[in-house]
Design a protein around this motif. Structure first.
Motif, mmCIF file in Angstrom:
data_model
loop_
_atom_site.group_PDB
_atom_site.id
_atom_site.type_symbol
_atom_site.label_atom_id
_atom_site.label_comp_id
_atom_site.label_asym_id
_atom_site.label_seq_id
_atom_site.Cartn_x
_atom_site.Cartn_y
_atom_site.Cartn_z
ATOM 1 N N GLN A 35 0.826 -1.209 0.000
ATOM 2 C CA GLN A 35 0.000 0.000 0.000
ATOM 3 C C GLN A 35 0.860 1.258 0.000
ATOM 4 O O GLN A 35 1.813 1.380 0.768
ATOM 5 C CB GLN A 35 -0.930 0.019 1.231
ATOM 6 N N TRP A 94 -5.642 -6.268 -2.556
ATOM 7 C CA TRP A 94 -5.846 -4.841 -2.781
ATOM 8 C C TRP A 94 -4.868 -4.332 -3.832
ATOM 9 O O TRP A 94 -3.732 -4.800 -3.908
ATOM 10 C CB TRP A 94 -5.599 -4.057 -1.488
ATOM 11 N N LYS A 150 -5.105 1.513 -3.080
ATOM 12 C CA LYS A 150 -6.459 1.323 -2.531
ATOM 13 C C LYS A 150 -6.743 2.248 -1.347
ATOM 14 O O LYS A 150 -7.671 3.051 -1.373
ATOM 15 C CB LYS A 150 -6.633 -0.144 -2.133
#
Length: 255
Positions: A28, A96, A100
């Motif tokens: 992420q 993900w 995201k």
């Protein structure tokens, strides 16, 4: 300073997928998160794989249940442990996209929303694309959600400061849909991020792949969760099936 996101992930015998799921969180762009995994007494290598990741990154937190208690129970245990401003959900076999969290938190703030979700793409058990993108109404109302669960669990995120922690009865039957209904009943309408931000893995053995189980569990939402009588629940279920078969397919596109 960016706010903390608590990622809720129940696990059970997910050794085949959990490594990729964890990696998708580590990838992420938004870094201020904690991932709370509650293992529901797995009998495979799920726990040792998670422990291997947790040793390298303290944001990954594992809790183990002594006996198999169901997905909903594991989710509630994870929710109790969460300390983030935002709660996000990710199942142990889903993935993900790297942007995201960043895109969703920007979207929540820009639109002054306490809850959002996004479109998502589908993959098969092996992770191959299925050429299927699941979209949703761009202004999702409680009434629309009442007849069809447009919110993919792996894409949902809500603001704890606004709602508090929303714990539901730990039955495994459509706990996610009940959760979004609880939220939309309060805020009436919300918007999704109108692009795919996750991969949903379609597995042969999942509840959502068994049509009969799905009808039974959805009926339970009307009968038990909303407490409607049997006849009215049947009528609502007919409307639900109409929505699923006639309206929802308009939201399923090819990428």
């Amino acid at each position: 300073m960016s706010e903390l996101v608590s990622i809720i992930t129940p696990t059970f015998n997910a050794e085949k997928y959990i490594r990729a799921t964890l990696q998708s969180v580590l990838n992420q762009s938004y870094q201020n998160w904690e991932m709370i995994l509650v293992d529901d007494a797995s009998t495979d290598l799920t726990v040792s794989i998670i422990e291997e990741f947790a040793q390298k990154d303290t944001r990954i937190k594992l809790f183990k249940l002594a006996e198999n208690s169901g997905n909903g129970f594991a989710r509630n245990v994870a929710l109790e442990k969460a300390v983030g401003k935002y709660i996000a959900y990710l199942d142990a076999d889903d993935l993900w996209f790297p942007l995201k969290l960043e895109k969703q938190i920007q979207f929540l703030k820009a639109n002054n929303l306490p809850f959002t979700f996004s479109f998502y793409d589908c993959i098969d058990e092996e992770g191959n694309p299925l050429n299927r993108r699941v979209q949703a109404p761009l202004n999702l109302t409680y009434n629309q959600l009442f007849f069809c669960n447009y919110v993919g669990n792996l894409t949902a995120i809500y603001d704890v400061d606004y709602f508090g922690k929303i714990a539901l009865e730990a039955s495994q039957k459509r706990q996610d849909w009940r959760l979004w209904l609880t939220i939309l009943k309060q805020i009436k309408t919300t918007k999704p991020v109108s692009e795919p931000l996750a991969f949903y893995r379609i597995r042969k053995d999942s509840i959502s792949s068994s049509k009969f189980k799905l009808i039974k569990h959805n009926f339970g939402v009307y009968r038990e969760f909303h407490s409607y009588n049997f006849v009215f629940s049947v009528l609502l279920m007919i409307r639900f099936l109409f929505t699923q078969l006639i309206i929802k397919p308009h939201y399923i596109k090819k990428p």
